[in-house]
Write a protein that holds these residues in place. Structure first.
Motif, short mmCIF file in Angstrom:
data_model
loop_
_atom_site.label_atom_id
_atom_site.label_comp_id
_atom_site.label_asym_id
_atom_site.label_seq_id
_atom_site.Cartn_x
_atom_site.Cartn_y
_atom_site.Cartn_z
N PHE A 48 -7.19 -4.90 -4.95
CA PHE A 48 -7.62 -3.67 -5.59
C PHE A 48 -6.64 -2.53 -5.30
O PHE A 48 -6.30 -1.76 -6.21
N LEU A 49 -6.21 -2.41 -4.06
CA LEU A 49 -5.23 -1.37 -3.73
C LEU A 49 -3.94 -1.55 -4.52
O LEU A 49 -3.37 -0.58 -5.01
N VAL A 73 -0.64 0.29 -9.00
CA VAL A 73 0.13 0.05 -10.23
C VAL A 73 -0.35 1.00 -11.32
O VAL A 73 0.45 1.57 -12.07
N GLN A 74 -1.66 1.20 -11.42
CA GLN A 74 -2.21 2.09 -12.44
C GLN A 74 -1.77 3.53 -12.22
O GLN A 74 -1.56 4.28 -13.17
N LEU A 75 -1.60 3.92 -10.95
CA LEU A 75 -1.17 5.29 -10.63
C LEU A 75 0.34 5.43 -10.62
O LEU A 75 0.87 6.54 -10.56
N GLY A 76 1.05 4.31 -10.64
CA GLY A 76 2.50 4.35 -10.57
C GLY A 76 3.03 4.57 -9.17
O GLY A 76 4.13 5.06 -8.96
N ILE A 77 2.21 4.18 -8.18
CA ILE A 77 2.57 4.33 -6.77
C ILE A 77 2.57 2.95 -6.13
O ILE A 77 1.76 2.10 -6.46
N ASP A 78 3.49 2.72 -5.22
CA ASP A 78 3.52 1.44 -4.50
C ASP A 78 2.47 1.43 -3.40
O ASP A 78 2.77 1.37 -2.21
N LEU A 79 1.21 1.48 -3.81
CA LEU A 79 0.10 1.55 -2.87
C LEU A 79 -0.09 0.23 -2.13
O LEU A 79 -0.67 0.20 -1.05
N TYR A 80 0.42 -0.86 -2.67
CA TYR A 80 0.30 -2.16 -2.01
C TYR A 80 1.03 -2.15 -0.66
O TYR A 80 0.71 -2.93 0.23
N LEU A 81 1.98 -1.25 -0.49
CA LEU A 81 2.71 -1.17 0.77
C LEU A 81 1.79 -0.78 1.93
O LEU A 81 2.02 -1.18 3.07
N ALA A 82 0.74 -0.01 1.62
CA ALA A 82 -0.23 0.34 2.67
C ALA A 82 -0.93 -0.92 3.18
O ALA A 82 -1.12 -1.09 4.38
N ALA A 83 -1.30 -1.80 2.25
CA ALA A 83 -1.95 -3.05 2.65
C ALA A 83 -0.96 -3.95 3.39
O ALA A 83 -1.32 -4.59 4.38
N VAL A 84 0.27 -4.01 2.93
CA VAL A 84 1.29 -4.82 3.60
C VAL A 84 1.49 -4.31 5.03
O VAL A 84 1.56 -5.10 5.98
#
Length: 118
Positions: free
Chosen positions: A71-72, A77-88
């Motif tokens: 989900f993150l 991706v929807q916001l155009g931010i590499d938010l997956y890096l927070a989960a990584v």
């Protein structure tokens, strides 16, 4: 404790035998899923060594971690931010912490068994 290790070996073996390519647009999701799975696996091993392992916590944690991380990544991706890096980052930190604790517990158990032999 042997069951997760057995399935890890089987999964690695099957992964090496197949020639499956993951499209580049899904690589972020796959990296998070792999980190979530490894985090859960090593968390389960740590819980087993601490004698606090619970199957329900293990299974629910596995699916919840993957769902939250996916989900993150999707939301990022929807916001155009590499938010997956927070989960990584979060899974990476927890993974190394669990491995360090597992190493300490194994060394402690080894030292205790040597003292009993004396």
């Amino acid at each position: 404790m042997w069951l997760p290790a057995l399935f890890l070996i089987i999964g690695l073996f099957l992964g090496l035998l197949t020639d499956i390519r993951v499209p580049e647009e899904y690589s972020n999701y796959l990296s998070i899923a792999v980190l979530a799975a490894l985090d859960t696996l090593f968390g389960g091993i740590r819980a087993h060594l601490d004698r606090t392992f619970d199957e329900k916590v293990f299974i629910s944690g596995f699916f919840f971690n993957i769902a939250l991380a996916a989900f993150l990544a999707f939301f990022g991706v929807q916001l155009g931010i590499d938010l997956y890096l927070a989960a990584v980052f979060a899974f990476g930190v927890r993974l190394f912490q669990n491995i360090a604790i597992i190493r300490r517990r194994l060394i402690e158990n080894h030292n205790k068994s040597k003292q009993i032999e004396k």
